[in-house]
Design a protein around this motif. Structure first.
Motif, mmCIF file in Angstrom:
data_model
loop_
_atom_site.group_PDB
_atom_site.id
_atom_site.type_symbol
_atom_site.label_atom_id
_atom_site.label_comp_id
_atom_site.label_asym_id
_atom_site.label_seq_id
_atom_site.Cartn_x
_atom_site.Cartn_y
_atom_site.Cartn_z
ATOM 1 N N VAL A 121 0.840 -1.183 0.000
ATOM 2 C CA VAL A 121 0.000 0.000 0.000
ATOM 3 C C VAL A 121 0.879 1.239 0.000
ATOM 4 C CG1 VAL A 121 -0.222 0.084 2.524
ATOM 5 C CG2 VAL A 121 -2.039 1.040 1.088
ATOM 6 N N ASP A 122 0.371 2.267 -0.686
ATOM 7 C CA ASP A 122 1.095 3.529 -0.793
ATOM 8 C C ASP A 122 0.949 4.350 0.473
ATOM 9 O OD1 ASP A 122 2.593 4.019 -2.967
ATOM 10 O OD2 ASP A 122 1.182 5.414 -3.911
ATOM 11 N N LYS A 123 2.026 4.975 0.896
ATOM 12 C CA LYS A 123 1.963 5.908 2.017
ATOM 13 C C LYS A 123 1.578 7.286 1.505
ATOM 14 C CE LYS A 123 6.071 4.953 4.427
ATOM 15 N NZ LYS A 123 7.048 5.454 5.388
ATOM 16 N N PRO A 124 0.859 8.117 2.145
ATOM 17 C CA PRO A 124 0.105 7.801 3.364
ATOM 18 C C PRO A 124 -1.139 6.990 3.021
ATOM 19 C CG PRO A 124 -0.385 10.010 2.633
ATOM 20 C CD PRO A 124 0.642 9.478 1.697
ATOM 21 N N VAL A 125 -1.635 6.282 3.993
ATOM 22 C CA VAL A 125 -2.790 5.450 3.749
ATOM 23 C C VAL A 125 -3.922 5.884 4.682
ATOM 24 C CG1 VAL A 125 -1.714 3.704 5.222
ATOM 25 C CG2 VAL A 125 -3.643 3.059 3.783
ATOM 26 N N GLU A 126 -5.107 5.931 4.113
ATOM 27 C CA GLU A 126 -6.301 6.251 4.915
ATOM 28 C C GLU A 126 -6.378 5.286 6.086
ATOM 29 O OE1 GLU A 126 -9.233 8.160 4.592
ATOM 30 O OE2 GLU A 126 -8.098 9.412 3.194
ATOM 31 N N PRO A 127 -6.648 5.779 7.294
ATOM 32 C CA PRO A 127 -6.755 4.870 8.440
ATOM 33 C C PRO A 127 -7.702 3.703 8.158
ATOM 34 C CG PRO A 127 -6.845 7.135 9.181
ATOM 35 C CD PRO A 127 -6.797 7.176 7.695
ATOM 36 N N GLU A 128 -8.861 4.015 7.555
ATOM 37 C CA GLU A 128 -9.847 2.952 7.302
ATOM 38 C C GLU A 128 -9.284 1.905 6.349
ATOM 39 O OE1 GLU A 128 -10.999 6.389 6.352
ATOM 40 O OE2 GLU A 128 -11.019 6.526 8.541
ATOM 41 N N GLU A 129 -8.555 2.391 5.330
ATOM 42 C CA GLU A 129 -8.016 1.452 4.342
ATOM 43 C C GLU A 129 -6.972 0.548 4.979
ATOM 44 O OE1 GLU A 129 -6.455 3.204 0.747
ATOM 45 O OE2 GLU A 129 -5.630 1.261 0.118
ATOM 46 N N LEU A 130 -6.101 1.151 5.789
ATOM 47 C CA LEU A 130 -5.061 0.371 6.449
ATOM 48 C C LEU A 130 -5.688 -0.715 7.313
ATOM 49 C CD1 LEU A 130 -2.032 -0.008 7.129
ATOM 50 C CD2 LEU A 130 -2.400 1.538 9.067
ATOM 51 N N VAL A 131 -6.668 -0.292 8.098
ATOM 52 C CA VAL A 131 -7.325 -1.226 9.014
ATOM 53 C C VAL A 131 -7.982 -2.358 8.227
ATOM 54 C CG1 VAL A 131 -9.346 -1.417 10.538
ATOM 55 C CG2 VAL A 131 -7.680 0.427 10.877
ATOM 56 N N ARG A 132 -8.623 -1.991 7.124
ATOM 57 C CA ARG A 132 -9.311 -3.011 6.335
ATOM 58 C C ARG A 132 -8.322 -4.002 5.723
ATOM 59 N NH1 ARG A 132 -12.170 0.277 3.183
ATOM 60 N NH2 ARG A 132 -10.986 -0.232 1.308
ATOM 61 N N ARG A 133 -7.241 -3.481 5.182
ATOM 62 C CA ARG A 133 -6.242 -4.371 4.567
ATOM 63 C C ARG A 133 -5.625 -5.301 5.600
ATOM 64 N NH1 ARG A 133 -4.274 -3.105 -0.745
ATOM 65 N NH2 ARG A 133 -5.257 -1.207 -1.533
ATOM 66 N N VAL A 134 -5.342 -4.741 6.767
ATOM 67 C CA VAL A 134 -4.779 -5.565 7.854
ATOM 68 C C VAL A 134 -5.756 -6.678 8.217
ATOM 69 C CG1 VAL A 134 -4.278 -5.525 10.339
ATOM 70 C CG2 VAL A 134 -3.226 -3.840 8.814
ATOM 71 N N GLU A 135 -7.020 -6.323 8.315
ATOM 72 C CA GLU A 135 -8.000 -7.338 8.719
ATOM 73 C C GLU A 135 -8.167 -8.430 7.666
ATOM 74 O OE1 GLU A 135 -11.199 -4.901 10.143
ATOM 75 O OE2 GLU A 135 -10.151 -4.744 12.076
ATOM 76 N N ILE A 136 -8.134 -8.012 6.406
ATOM 77 C CA ILE A 136 -8.250 -9.022 5.331
ATOM 78 C C ILE A 136 -7.075 -9.996 5.392
ATOM 79 C CG2 ILE A 136 -8.102 -9.336 2.814
ATOM 80 C CD1 ILE A 136 -9.743 -6.678 2.609
ATOM 81 N N LEU A 137 -5.871 -9.439 5.587
ATOM 82 C CA LEU A 137 -4.688 -10.307 5.641
ATOM 83 C C LEU A 137 -4.763 -11.271 6.821
ATOM 84 C CD1 LEU A 137 -1.713 -7.933 4.718
ATOM 85 C CD2 LEU A 137 -2.726 -9.750 3.335
ATOM 86 N N LEU A 138 -5.216 -10.762 7.960
ATOM 87 C CA LEU A 138 -5.309 -11.604 9.160
ATOM 88 C C LEU A 138 -6.320 -12.727 8.949
ATOM 89 C CD1 LEU A 138 -5.197 -8.872 11.950
ATOM 90 C CD2 LEU A 138 -3.435 -10.597 11.459
ATOM 91 N N LYS A 139 -7.413 -12.366 8.314
ATOM 92 C CA LYS A 139 -8.480 -13.329 8.080
ATOM 93 C C LYS A 139 -8.001 -14.448 7.147
ATOM 94 C CE LYS A 139 -13.430 -12.848 7.206
ATOM 95 N NZ LYS A 139 -14.368 -11.884 6.629
ATOM 96 N N ARG A 140 -7.273 -14.012 6.122
ATOM 97 C CA ARG A 140 -6.784 -14.973 5.148
ATOM 98 C C ARG A 140 -5.778 -15.933 5.789
ATOM 99 N NH1 ARG A 140 -3.688 -12.433 0.470
ATOM 100 N NH2 ARG A 140 -5.402 -10.954 0.230
ATOM 101 N N ALA A 141 -5.000 -15.395 6.707
ATOM 102 C CA ALA A 141 -3.940 -16.209 7.310
ATOM 103 C C ALA A 141 -4.487 -17.214 8.316
ATOM 104 C CB ALA A 141 -2.933 -15.305 8.002
ATOM 105 N N SER A 142 -5.623 -16.876 8.929
ATOM 106 C CA SER A 142 -6.119 -17.749 10.000
ATOM 107 C C SER A 142 -6.863 -18.956 9.444
ATOM 108 C CB SER A 142 -7.033 -16.954 10.933
ATOM 109 O OG SER A 142 -8.151 -16.496 10.218
#
Lengths: 500, 128
Positions: free
Chosen positions: B107-128
Motif C-alpha cells: 500500500v502507498d503511504k500515506p494510507v487512509e486509516p480505514e483502508e489500512l485497518v481493512r487491509r490488515v483485517e483481510i490479511l489476518l483473516k486470510r492467514a487464519s
C-alpha cells in the motif's frame, strides 16, 4: 548564308587558287587562313591546333612537298580533315595522300560549287567527329561521377555509426548497413535482401513505423523508441517519394540510445529518492492527523481544522506527484511506448474508475459510445492520465446535481473525445491561460476546491506528445467542454502486428 | 486481537500508524529498521508484519525476501508500505519488486486509516 563557321586553312603556292578559295569560302561564312608554302601552313597548324576545321593542301608545291606537309600536319593535329588539291589530276597522288590520312581530294581546276561541297563535307565530318568525341567524354565523365558518387554514398552508409535500413514499397528489405545489422540483430545480407521486414525484425514498433510511413501521403518522419534485447533504439522512419509523389519505400535511421538506459536508471533512482524524501515527511504528517482524527471526543471546530490540515497535506503529496509527472513529460518521456490503442477502451476504463467519485458528489456521469473507432498510436498509461485529469476536473468543478458527459467521435484524421460538464465554467479571459503551469482560476465558487494547477498542463503535454491537440469551450455558469483530438493510426493492422 | 509488527524508520509515522492499529484493539510492536525486525522475530512471532520499503541498511524488500524464504516465517502475512508514487512509471518497478518478494499486499503511504485497518483485517483473516 553568312552564318559564322570555323577556320579553314588553305596551303597553296598559287596565289590565284588561294584567293579563289578565300573568296568562295568567306562568302560561306568561313574564316579563311592562307599559306603560300608548306612551312607557313605548318606554322598555322601548330598555333591553331584543334581549331582548324578543314585544311586545303596543294600537293605540288616548291620546297617542302605537299605529301610531307600532310604527314607533319596530321602529326600536329590528327583530327583535322585534310583535302588535298591535286594539280595534274593524277589519281595516284590522291590515293597515296588518302592512304596517308587525307580525308578527301579535289582535282584542279575546280568550280566554286565543287569547292563548297568538298569543304562542307569535310567540315561536317569534323563537326560530327568532334560531337561524338564530346559525347563520349561526357558519358565517360558521367559514368565516373556516378560510380564515384555511388562509392561515396556506399562508404558513408557503411561507415555510419547509426543504422540505416531501407525497404521497398512492399515493406521488403532493400538495403541495410552493418550498424543496422548490429542494432537489430540481423544476419547475412544476401539472405535478408528482399525478405519482408516482419519476417526478419522482431520489433513491433519498427514494423508499425514502416507501415505508417508507407501509408503516409505527405512527408512525415515517424520517430519511435523501443527496446530490443538489451538495447534502447530510437528509429526515425520516413517515406521515400517517387517523382509522382507515390511512396517508393521507406528509410529508417536507427540511433543506439543504450547509454541512455543507464542514465535513465540513475534518473529513475534520483526521482524515486526525491519522491521518497519529499513525500515521507508529509506522509507522516497525514498519518498523524489521521490518527488524531480517530478520536471521537474532538470538538467540531478542531475536527474541521485537522481535516483541513489533512486535506492540505494530501494536496502537497499530489503536487509532488504531478511535478514529477510533468518533469517526465517535459523530458520527452510522456510517450515511452507506442502501441495501437482503442481509445474507447481507455475512456471506458477511466469512466468506470471515476464513477464512484461522481456518485459520491451526487453527479450524473454518462459515457456515450455509439460506434467503434480506428486505433490510435499511443501510450495507454499516458492517455489514461489525460482522461483521468479531465474527468477529475469536470467532477471537481461541477456542483452537486450536475452532469458530466463523455462522448467520442471521428473528425477527419482524428479520433476525438469530449468531456463536458454543467459546472461553473471558465471566464473567457481566463481561457488562454488554463493550460499554463500552476494556473488556477480563483473565484468564490472555486475557492474551496483544492488542486495543484498542473493537471491541464500535464494533459496538454501528453496530448501533444501524441501529435494531438486539445480544445476547450466554456461558458461561465453553464459548463465547459474539453475536446481531445488524437491522430488516428493509418495502420490497417498489417500482417504480423498484434493489437495489444 | 492480533499481534502486529510495525517496521518503519520514521518514528512519527510509526507512532501515528500504531495509534490507528491500536484503536482497533491490535497489539502493535514498534520496530525501527529491518535488523530490529529480524532480531525481534527470534523471541516473538507476530500475526502480521507491516513493513516499510525504504529503510536504511536492510530495506523492506530484503526483509520480506528473508521472511518468505524461511519456513519458520513464511506463513506470516507481510504488508509492504511504500512512499514512492505508484503512478510514476520509472518507479513502477518497485511495485513489481514488491510482488517478486512475495509480499502479501502492499500500500502507498500515506494510507487512509480505514483502508489500512481493512487491509490488515483481510490479511489476518486470510492467514487464519
Amino acid at each position: 548564308m553568312k552564318e559564322h563557321k570555323g577556320k579553314v586553312l588553305v596551303i597553296d603556292d598559287e596565289a590565284a587558287i588561294r584567293e579563289g578559295c578565300e573568296r568562295v569560302l568567306s562568302k560561306e561564312g568561313w574564316e579563311v587562313l592562307l599559306a603560300s608554302d608548306g612551312y607557313e601552313g605548318l606554322r598555322f597548324a601548330e598555333t591553331l591546333r584543334g581549331e582548324l576545321e578543314v585544311v586545303l593542301l596543294d600537293l605540288k608545291m616548291p620546297g617542302i612537298s605537299g605529301m610531307e606537309v600532310l604527314e607533319r600536319l596530321l602529326m600536329t593535329d590528327p583530327k583535322v580533315p585534310v583535302i588535298v588539291i591535286t594539280g595534274y589530276a593524277t589519281v595516284d597522288a590522291a590515293v597515296e595522300a588518302m592512304k596517308k590520312g587525307a580525308y578527301d581530294f579535289i582535282p584542279k581546276p575546280f568550280t566554286s560549287d565543287q569547292l563548297r561541297l568538298v569543304v562542307q563535307r569535310a567540315a561536317e565530318k569534323f563537326r560530327l567527329e568532334r560531337e561524338a568525341e564530346r559525347l563520349r567524354l561526357e558519358a565517360a565523365r558521367t559514368l565516373r561521377d556516378i560510380a564515384r558518387e555511388k562509392g561515396r554514398l556506399f562508404t558513408v552508409i557503411e561507415c555510419m555509426a547509426d543504422g540505416v535500413l531501407v525497404t521497398d514499397d512492399q515493406g521488403r528489405i532493400a538495403l541495410f548497413n552493418p550498424a543496422a545489422s548490429r542494432l537489430l540483430g540481423l544476419g547475412q545480407e544476401e539472405e535478408l535482401l528482399g525478405r519482408r521486414l516482419e519476417e526478419v525484425v522482431s520489433s513491433e514498433e519498427l514494423k508499425i513505423a514502416v507501415q505508417e510511413a508507407l501509408a503516409e501521403e505527405g512527408y512525415k518522419v515517424f520517430t519511435q523508441e523501443f527496446r530490443l534485447r538489451d538495447r534502447l533504439i530510437r528509429a526515425h522512419t520516413a517515406p521515400v517519394k517517387g517523382e509522382d509523389r507515390s511512396n517508393m519505400g521507406t528509410v529508417t535511421v536507427l540511433e543506439d540510445l543504450s547509454y541512455l538506459l543507464e542514465l535513465d536508471r540513475m534518473k529513475g533512482e534520483f526521482i524515486a529518492m526525491v519522491s521518497h524524501e519529499l513525500r515521507s515527511p508529509v506522509a507522516a504528517i497525514e498519518q498523524i492527523l489521521g490518527a488524531v482524527l480517530l478520536k471521537e471526543d474532538l470538538g467540531e471546530r478542531d475536527r474541521r481544522l485537522l481535516e483541513r490540515a489533512r486535506e492540505r497535506a494530501r494536496g502537497l503529496i499530489e503536487l509532488v506527484n504531478k511535478l514529477l509527472e510533468l518533469s517526465r513529460i517535459e523530458a520527452g518521456m510522456a510517450v515511452q511506448r507506442r502501441e495501437l490503442i482503442q481509445v474507447e477502451e481507455v475512456v471506458q476504463k477511466v469512466v468506470e474508475l471515476m464513477a464512484p467519485q461522481a456518485l459520491a458528489k451526487g453527479l450524473e456521469l454518462n459515457l456515450e459510445l455509439k460506434a467503434s473507432f480506428p486505433p490510435v498510436l499511443g501510450d495507454p498509461q499516458g492517455l489514461e492520465g489525460v482522461f483521468t485529469n479531465l474527468l477529475s476536473n469536470a467532477i471537481k468543478y461541477t456542483p452537486k446535481g450536475g452532469k458530466v458527459m463523455v462522448t467520442m467521435g471521428l473528425e477527419g484524421e482524428y479520433v476525438k473525445v469530449s468531456v463536458s460538464d454543467t459546472g461553473v465554467g471558465i471566464p473567457k479571459e481566463e481561457l488562454p491561460r488554463i493550460f499554463d503551469k500552476f494556473y488556477r482560476i480563483r473565484t468564490t465558487q472555486t475557492r474551496e476546491i483544492t488542486g495543484t494547477g498542473l493537471g491541464l498542463a500535464i494533459v496538454k503535454g501528453i496530448v501533444e506528445a501524441h501529435l494531438g491537440r486539445i480544445e476547450v469551450q466554456s461558458e461561465p455558469g453553464k459548463g465547459s467542454t474539453f475536446t481531445v483530438f488524437l491522430p488516428r493510426s493509418k495502420v490497417v493492422l498489417p500482417y504480423g502486428v498484434s493489437r495489444s | 486481537m492480533a499481534k502486529v509488527f510495525l517496521v518503519d524508520d520514521d518514528p512519527d509515522f510509526v507512532e501515528a500508524t500504531a495509534v490507528i492499529l491500536e484503536s482497533k484493539g491490535h497489539e502493535v510492536i514498534k520496530l525501527y529498521d529491518g535488523d530490529e525486525c529480524l532480531e525481534k522475530l527470534k523471541e516473538v512471532t507476530p500475526d502480521l508484519i507491516v513493513l516499510d520499503v525504504m529503510m536504511p541498511r536492510l530495506d523492506g524488500y530484503k526483509v520480506c525476501k528473508i521472511l518468505k524464504g524461511d519456513p519458520k516465517y513464511e506463513k506470516i502475512p507481510v504488508l509492504l508500505l511504500t512512499a514512492v508514487a505508484a503512478n510514476i512509471p520509472t518507479t513502477r518497478y518497485t511495485q513489481l519488486q514488491g510482488m517478486e518478494t512475495e509480499a502479501d499486499d502492499y500500500v502507498d503511504k500515506p494510507v487512509e486509516p480505514e483502508e489500512l485497518v481493512r487491509r490488515v483485517e483481510i490479511l489476518l483473516k486470510r492467514a487464519s
